[in-house]
Design a protein around this motif. Structure first.
Motif, PDB file in Angstrom:
ATOM      1  N   CYS A 136       0.806  -1.211   0.009  1.00 14.32           N
ATOM      2  CA  CYS A 136       0.135  -0.089  -0.035  1.00 14.32           C
ATOM      3  C   CYS A 136       1.091   1.072  -0.043  1.00 14.32           C
ATOM      4  O   CYS A 136       0.589   2.214  -0.580  1.00 14.32           O
ATOM      5  CB  CYS A 136      -0.987   0.153   1.069  1.00 14.32           C
ATOM      6  SG  CYS A 136      -2.079  -1.250   1.221  1.00 14.32           S
ATOM      7  N   VAL A 148      -8.774  -0.055  -0.210  1.00  9.12           N
ATOM      8  CA  VAL A 148      -8.359  -1.269   0.518  1.00  9.12           C
ATOM      9  C   VAL A 148      -9.816  -1.704   1.277  1.00  9.12           C
ATOM     10  O   VAL A 148     -10.436  -0.920   1.884  1.00  9.12           O
ATOM     11  CB  VAL A 148      -7.031  -0.887   1.503  1.00  9.12           C
ATOM     12  CG1 VAL A 148      -7.060  -2.335   2.301  1.00  9.12           C
ATOM     13  CG2 VAL A 148      -6.028  -0.691   0.795  1.00  9.12           C
ATOM     14  N   LEU A 167      -2.918   3.244   7.388  1.00 12.54           N
ATOM     15  CA  LEU A 167      -2.994   3.758   6.211  1.00 12.54           C
ATOM     16  C   LEU A 167      -3.384   5.330   6.217  1.00 12.54           C
ATOM     17  O   LEU A 167      -3.886   5.879   7.186  1.00 12.54           O
ATOM     18  CB  LEU A 167      -4.458   3.247   5.386  1.00 12.54           C
ATOM     19  CG  LEU A 167      -4.363   1.655   4.960  1.00 12.54           C
ATOM     20  CD1 LEU A 167      -5.812   1.213   4.687  1.00 12.54           C
ATOM     21  CD2 LEU A 167      -3.222   1.541   3.706  1.00 12.54           C
TER      22      LEU A 167
END
Length: 312
Positions: A136, A148, A167
């Protein structure tokens, strides 16, 4: 008066060739650890290259393509090549693929980053968390659009929370309701705290007779070029390569009682998801901050029962 140049038509294609092999063995997927023979892989490659050549030649219309393989496509060079090639074409609006993100990402440096996108699924227990998160971060560094997500199983909750925390805040983390699983309100609230749009996935949506963009501006295509309105309706509209499908395009209601998969119900005109995902429908990226839908918006939802398994 100079002639008016017609505006190219918009057509979205969900392409699913014969590829069915995957390197993961998720217990909720019927294609886990399936192996394609060399002959099957060659057939899949030929089918994809034929489709890519067709799409490249359609310069009179604006196309968007989402690859939805049953197996994992990006471990195969021909899928990587197709995404790069199509992303560079001026009449391609978006090209995206569903992937477990298990393979390398450096090849995306050759793609047009404003057009290519990935819909990534994290499968805890199938890959190391650090490896998936590293992929990622590579996408972020490359400037590639991606979302995601996880399947909403209890065993995945802690890993999903951990991933959400790691993230970038602008990366959307989606949650798919597990097939055949009924969520209590308390369970649903836990997943909604991670994905405010989870209520759309929690229950199937009534669709019988309701207007849907599939069959008009969105179609499904298989490796032989057979065109259907979507992956879940078997009736054929014609063939891509002889152009016969075009005579069948037009507005039509859904023939199924319910729609239970995001790649289907996102196109229902009775849901506001084209506004929610404006500019990112194929890669499942919302246009802006997401909010929990109101009860009014979800009025067509029905209790989840054991429906045919769809893992993507």
């Amino acid at each position: 008066m100079s002639p008016v140049t017609p505006t190219p038509a918009d057509l979205t294609i969900l392409y699913r060739g014969p590829l069915a092999s995957c390197d993961y063995d998720c217990p909720y997927c019927p294609f886990a650890k399936r192996r394609d023979s060399g002959e099957q892989l060659r057939a899949d490659r030929a089918a994809l290259e034929r489709f890519t050549a067709w799409a490249a030649a359609q310069t009179g219309e604006r196309l968007s393509v989402l690859f939805t393989p049953w197996g994992e496509g990006l471990v195969r060079s021909w899928y990587r090549h197709a995404l790069v090639e199509l992303s560079r074409l001026p009449h391609i609006g978006r090209v995206a693929i569903q992937t477990n993100l298990g393979g390398r990402t450096g090849w995306l440096a050759d793609a047009a980053r404003d057009k290519v996108a990935l819909w990534c699924t994290y499968h805890p227990g199938q890959t190391l968390y650090e490896r998936f998160l590293g992929r990622c971060r590579e996408l972020t560094a490359l400037g590639v659009r991606y979302s995601v997500g996880v399947v909403g199983l209890d065993a995945h909750l802690d890993e999903a929370r951990r991933l959400r925390e790691a993230l970038p805040p602008e990366v959307y983390l989606w949650v798919n309701a597990a097939e055949g699983h009924t969520y209590t309100d308390e369970e649903a609230d836990r997943w909604t705290a991670l994905d405010p749009l989870f209520p759309y996935s929690r229950h199937p949506h009534r669709s019988a007779g309701l207007p849907c963009r599939t069959g008009e501006s969105v179609v499904s295509v298989d490796g032989d070029g057979t065109v259907r309105r979507c992956h879940f309706v078997r009736a054929e509209l014609g063939n891509l390569y002889d152009g016969s499908f075009r005579r069948s395009l037009g507005p039509r209601g859904c023939p199924l009682d319910v729609c239970d998969c995001h790649i289907g119900y996102v196109h229902l005109e009775t849901l506001p998801l084209y506004d929610v995902f404006a500019g990112g429908v194929l890669e499942r990226i919302p246009a802006g901050p997401v909010r929990v839908p109101t009860a009014d918006t979800l009025r067509g939802a029905v209790p989840r029962r054991s429906l045919p398994v769809v893992t993507r």
